[in-house]
Design a protein around this motif. Structure first.
Motif, PDB file in Angstrom:
ATOM      1  N   UNK A 166       0.823  -1.214   0.000  1.00 18.22           N
ATOM      2  CA  UNK A 166       0.000   0.000   0.000  1.00 18.22           C
ATOM      3  C   UNK A 166       0.858   1.266   0.000  1.00 18.22           C
ATOM      4  N   UNK A 167       2.154   1.126  -0.286  1.00 20.28           N
ATOM      5  CA  UNK A 167       3.058   2.290  -0.337  1.00 20.28           C
ATOM      6  C   UNK A 167       3.766   2.304  -1.689  1.00 20.28           C
ATOM      7  N   UNK A 168       3.802   3.484  -2.329  1.00 16.98           N
ATOM      8  CA  UNK A 168       4.387   3.598  -3.669  1.00 16.98           C
ATOM      9  C   UNK A 168       5.177   4.893  -3.786  1.00 16.98           C
ATOM     10  N   UNK A 169       6.060   4.949  -4.795  1.00 16.94           N
ATOM     11  CA  UNK A 169       6.717   6.221  -5.117  1.00 16.94           C
ATOM     12  C   UNK A 169       6.492   6.531  -6.581  1.00 16.94           C
ATOM     13  N   UNK A 170       6.580   7.813  -6.926  1.00 16.85           N
ATOM     14  CA  UNK A 170       6.514   8.186  -8.345  1.00 16.85           C
ATOM     15  C   UNK A 170       7.347   9.432  -8.587  1.00 16.85           C
ATOM     16  N   UNK A 171       7.886   9.501  -9.798  1.00 16.44           N
ATOM     17  CA  UNK A 171       8.627  10.672 -10.239  1.00 16.44           C
ATOM     18  C   UNK A 171       7.633  11.632 -10.884  1.00 16.44           C
ATOM     19  N   UNK A 172       7.763  12.930 -10.575  1.00 13.19           N
ATOM     20  CA  UNK A 172       6.882  13.947 -11.165  1.00 13.19           C
ATOM     21  C   UNK A 172       7.742  14.849 -12.052  1.00 13.19           C
ATOM     22  N   UNK A 173       7.518  14.782 -13.355  1.00 14.04           N
ATOM     23  CA  UNK A 173       8.287  15.616 -14.281  1.00 14.04           C
ATOM     24  C   UNK A 173       7.613  16.962 -14.482  1.00 14.04           C
ATOM     25  N   UNK A 174       8.426  18.021 -14.559  1.00 14.83           N
ATOM     26  CA  UNK A 174       7.893  19.381 -14.579  1.00 14.83           C
ATOM     27  C   UNK A 174       7.971  20.040 -15.946  1.00 14.83           C
ATOM     28  N   UNK A 175       7.213  21.120 -16.110  1.00 13.08           N
ATOM     29  CA  UNK A 175       7.233  21.919 -17.331  1.00 13.08           C
ATOM     30  C   UNK A 175       8.337  22.975 -17.250  1.00 13.08           C
ATOM     31  N   UNK A 176       8.490  23.603 -16.086  1.00 10.86           N
ATOM     32  CA  UNK A 176       9.354  24.783 -15.982  1.00 10.86           C
ATOM     33  C   UNK A 176      10.738  24.533 -15.376  1.00 10.86           C
ATOM     34  N   UNK A 177      11.095  23.270 -15.213  1.00 12.59           N
ATOM     35  CA  UNK A 177      12.466  22.935 -14.787  1.00 12.59           C
ATOM     36  C   UNK A 177      12.782  21.543 -15.308  1.00 12.59           C
ATOM     37  N   UNK A 178      14.049  21.294 -15.672  1.00 13.13           N
ATOM     38  CA  UNK A 178      14.419  19.944 -16.097  1.00 13.13           C
ATOM     39  C   UNK A 178      14.490  18.964 -14.923  1.00 13.13           C
ATOM     40  N   UNK A 179      14.518  19.508 -13.698  1.00  8.57           N
ATOM     41  CA  UNK A 179      14.649  18.648 -12.516  1.00  8.57           C
ATOM     42  C   UNK A 179      13.285  18.044 -12.160  1.00  8.57           C
ATOM     43  N   UNK A 180      13.216  16.740 -11.866  1.00  8.04           N
ATOM     44  CA  UNK A 180      11.948  16.152 -11.412  1.00  8.04           C
ATOM     45  C   UNK A 180      11.766  16.277  -9.899  1.00  8.04           C
ATOM     46  N   UNK A 181      10.539  16.112  -9.435  1.00  8.78           N
ATOM     47  CA  UNK A 181      10.254  15.931  -8.006  1.00  8.78           C
ATOM     48  C   UNK A 181       9.979  14.446  -7.782  1.00  8.78           C
ATOM     49  N   UNK A 182       9.977  14.008  -6.523  1.00  7.57           N
ATOM     50  CA  UNK A 182       9.601  12.616  -6.229  1.00  7.57           C
ATOM     51  C   UNK A 182       8.613  12.597  -5.063  1.00  7.57           C
ATOM     52  N   UNK A 183       7.634  11.684  -5.182  1.00  9.19           N
ATOM     53  CA  UNK A 183       6.524  11.631  -4.218  1.00  9.19           C
ATOM     54  C   UNK A 183       6.360  10.211  -3.694  1.00  9.19           C
ATOM     55  N   UNK A 184       6.262  10.082  -2.366  1.00 10.58           N
ATOM     56  CA  UNK A 184       5.945   8.790  -1.748  1.00 10.58           C
ATOM     57  C   UNK A 184       4.500   8.841  -1.259  1.00 10.58           C
ATOM     58  N   UNK A 185       3.726   7.793  -1.529  1.00 12.75           N
ATOM     59  CA  UNK A 185       2.315   7.747  -1.137  1.00 12.75           C
ATOM     60  C   UNK A 185       2.038   6.520  -0.273  1.00 12.75           C
ATOM     61  N   UNK A 186       1.445   6.739   0.885  1.00 17.64           N
ATOM     62  CA  UNK A 186       0.923   5.628   1.698  1.00 17.64           C
ATOM     63  C   UNK A 186      -0.599   5.695   1.589  1.00 17.64           C
ATOM     64  N   UNK A 187      -1.190   4.711   0.926  1.00 19.92           N
ATOM     65  CA  UNK A 187      -2.636   4.751   0.693  1.00 19.92           C
ATOM     66  C   UNK A 187      -3.403   4.770   2.009  1.00 19.92           C
ATOM     67  N   UNK A 188      -4.412   5.617   2.095  1.00 15.46           N
ATOM     68  CA  UNK A 188      -5.266   5.629   3.278  1.00 15.46           C
ATOM     69  C   UNK A 188      -6.153   4.391   3.277  1.00 15.46           C
ATOM     70  N   UNK A 189      -6.299   3.770   4.462  1.00 14.46           N
ATOM     71  CA  UNK A 189      -7.080   2.535   4.538  1.00 14.46           C
ATOM     72  C   UNK A 189      -8.583   2.807   4.556  1.00 14.46           C
ATOM     73  N   UNK A 190      -8.998   3.937   5.164  1.00 14.24           N
ATOM     74  CA  UNK A 190     -10.439   4.219   5.263  1.00 14.24           C
ATOM     75  C   UNK A 190     -10.902   5.258   4.259  1.00 14.24           C
ATOM     76  N   UNK A 191     -10.216   6.384   4.235  1.00 15.63           N
ATOM     77  CA  UNK A 191     -10.629   7.504   3.387  1.00 15.63           C
ATOM     78  C   UNK A 191      -9.443   7.919   2.525  1.00 15.63           C
ATOM     79  N   UNK A 192      -9.132   7.068   1.511  1.00 17.83           N
ATOM     80  CA  UNK A 192      -7.926   7.308   0.706  1.00 17.83           C
ATOM     81  C   UNK A 192      -7.977   8.602  -0.090  1.00 17.83           C
ATOM     82  N   UNK A 193      -9.163   9.193  -0.285  1.00 20.53           N
ATOM     83  CA  UNK A 193      -9.204  10.439  -1.054  1.00 20.53           C
ATOM     84  C   UNK A 193      -9.023  11.683  -0.186  1.00 20.53           C
ATOM     85  N   UNK A 194      -8.726  11.508   1.089  1.00 22.65           N
ATOM     86  CA  UNK A 194      -8.333  12.645   1.936  1.00 22.65           C
ATOM     87  C   UNK A 194      -6.821  12.565   2.147  1.00 22.65           C
TER      88      UNK A 194
END
Ligand code: BES
Ligand code: ZN
Length: 481
Positions: A166-194
């Motif tokens: 239930x934990x993932x990472x993803x690279x976020x590529x940008x428009x205004x910089x060549x540098x990417x960001x990175x995001x780690x997500x732990x899915x919510x068990x009850x209310x994943x959209x909050x």
């Protein structure tokens, strides 16, 4: 007018009266009092388009903009650049906050304290040294992208070792910089959209040679505080009720470029971000107190009050005690401003009172050896853990929500089959209750899936309770037929 002194005004008056008025102008937002004063001094260089919430949308000559940037602030531009008139105007309204879903309660004492006990300053020191060793993380340099890819690899290795699905990472590529960001997500068990989000920028800069920008305090320290939060949450097998995201942003030093694109996309997609907390500069202890909560107009006072309450609760005394105070940036000085600009509740706990922060940032001297106090950054890790655990809360154990997702059960030939869906833990004991609430059966096990023979019991409704190794209990109703 908070920061601009009469002296600086005389200087500006002296330099700017000579500036021709036919240059380019830019759109921006700035403090309304500052805008009004500039307008009085330079009626032809400053146009105030609209004022709301103590902020003005302005159209200013580039010369005035440059002089504000160079002379008025010790750091920061003193205004926030906007790409168009429309964006400048709508920035004033975007401060309208969405209703928060957080209940701002403090209920998880035992678990929070166990987590605080695990925070280790050595990990923070090691991580700061590792990040400063890139030499530079300036957004256009290959080392910046490498630091982001390595950060993702670090998280991926931890996730793999945890066995969590239930934990993932993803690279976020940008428009205004060549540098990417990175995001780690732990899915919510009850209310994943909050969403409960924390972050900091992983890029660095230097006023001189962009190849020599170690950025130990600004902001290897904040990233290292965040990493230690993630490490502890994984070590404790924390399963949140809401979705948690941890973000390492690109190109903050270029004017919040990475976080601006991400926060805007979240807002455009209607993502329900309950709160955002920024970790930027946690390493240098320049003042008598430990954590300085910024109280700028765009920050959420409700969220700030929650951070104060968390520290009053968990850090007033005992093994994890430290002291806090407040301070002000005076403008959108870090990535939390991107979230606030999109209407989300944002906060920014900072390392020192604003005038007493690390004097070596944005230079080749922003090195760990200059502060060498990993214990300071641990306090931010502790506040971050308190915030994440209390704001995202552990999964709740009701029949109809969490258990539904955490465990699957079905009955066949009077045997009860069960399977944990996330490899978060093992089942260590199962108890069966009848509708009168009497325990009619119990068995100790040690597995993720299995089956119980229940031939001896009559047809009807029953309740199965599964005790997990991580201390949680899951409950399921079933029918024996
Ligand atoms: N970490 C700083 C922000 C900061 C510095 C806050 C000193 C408080 C005291 C951040 O990386 C930064 O440099 N921000 C810029 C503004 C940004 C919009 C480019 C700044 O403060 O100059
Ligand atoms: Zn900076």
């Amino acid at each position: 007018m908070k920061k601009i002194t009469i002296g600086i005004f005389s200087f500006l008056l002296f330099t700017l009266t000579a500036i021709a008025q036919n240059g380019n102008s830019i759109y921006a937002t700035m403090d309304a009092e500052d805008a009004a004063s500039f307008k009085t001094l330079y009626p032809n260089d400053v146009q105030i388009l609209k004022t709301e919430n103590n902020q003005s949308a302005v159209f200013i000559s580039e010369e005035v903009a440059h002089h504000i940037h160079d002379n008025v602030q010790t750091h920061g531009p003193g205004y926030i650049f906007k790409a168009s008139e429309e964006k400048a105007l709508s920035a004033l309204n975007q401060l309208q906050r969405r209703p928060s879903v957080l209940d701002y309660s403090i209920t998880e004492d035992a678990f929070v304290n166990e987590c605080l006990d695990l925070v280790d300053s050595q990990n923070i020191e090691d991580n700061i040294l590792l990040l400063q060793a890139y030499g530079t993380r300036y957004h256009t340099k290959p080392q910046a992208e490498q630091a982001v890819m390595d950060q993702q690899a670090k998280w991926d290795a931890w996730i793999l070792a945890s066995g969590r699905t239930d934990i993932h990472t993803r690279i976020y590529n940008h428009v205004n910089t060549p540098m990417p960001s990175v995001i780690l997500t732990i899915d919510g068990a009850n209310t994943p959209d909050e969403f409960v989000i924390i972050g900091g920028h992983i890029d660095s800069t230097s006023q001189g040679d962009k190849n020599d920008a170690p950025g130990a305090d600004d902001n290897a320290s904040g990233i290292s505080s965040l990493n230690e939060m993630v490490r502890v949450l994984l070590a404790k097998n924390f399963v949140p009720n809401r979705t948690i995201e941890v973000m390492a942003f690109a190109a903050e030093e270029q004017g919040l470029v990475g976080s601006a694109e991400i926060a805007e996309e979240y807002a455009d997609n209607g993502v329900n971000v309950a709160a955002y907390v920024q970790f930027d500069m946690t390493g240098y202890k320049g003042s008598s107190r430990d954590i300085y909560i910024t109280t700028d107009y765009y920050n959420s006072s409700t969220l700030n009050d929650y951070l104060f309450a968390l520290m009053d609760h968990y850090n007033a005394n005992g093994a994890h005690n430290f002291r806090y105070a407040t301070t002000e940036c005076g403008y959108g000085c870090s990535d939390h401003a991107s979230w606030a600009a999109n209407g989300y509740d944002a906060a920014f706990p900072f390392e020192a009172a604003m005038s007493q922060d690390n004097p070596n940032i944005h230079s080749s001297n922003d090195l760990y050896s200059f502060f060498n106090t990993p214990d300071h950054a641990t306090k931010f890790t502790k506040l971050g853990l308190e915030f994440l655990i209390e704001a995202a809360k552990p999964e709740t154990l009701s029949v109809n929500d969490f258990s539904e997702k955490a465990i699957t059960v079905y009955v066949k030939d009077k045997s009860l089959n069960y399977r944990l869906n996330n490899k978060v833990s093992d089942v260590t004991a199962i108890a069966i209750y009848n509708v009168a609430g009497q325990r009619i059966y119990s068995e100790k096990v040690n597995n993720e899936n299995g089956s119980l023979q229940l031939q001896q019991f009559a047809k009807g409704f029953y309740i199965a309770q599964f005790a997990l190794e991580n201390g949680h209990t899951l409950t399921k109703k079933f029918i024996l037929n």
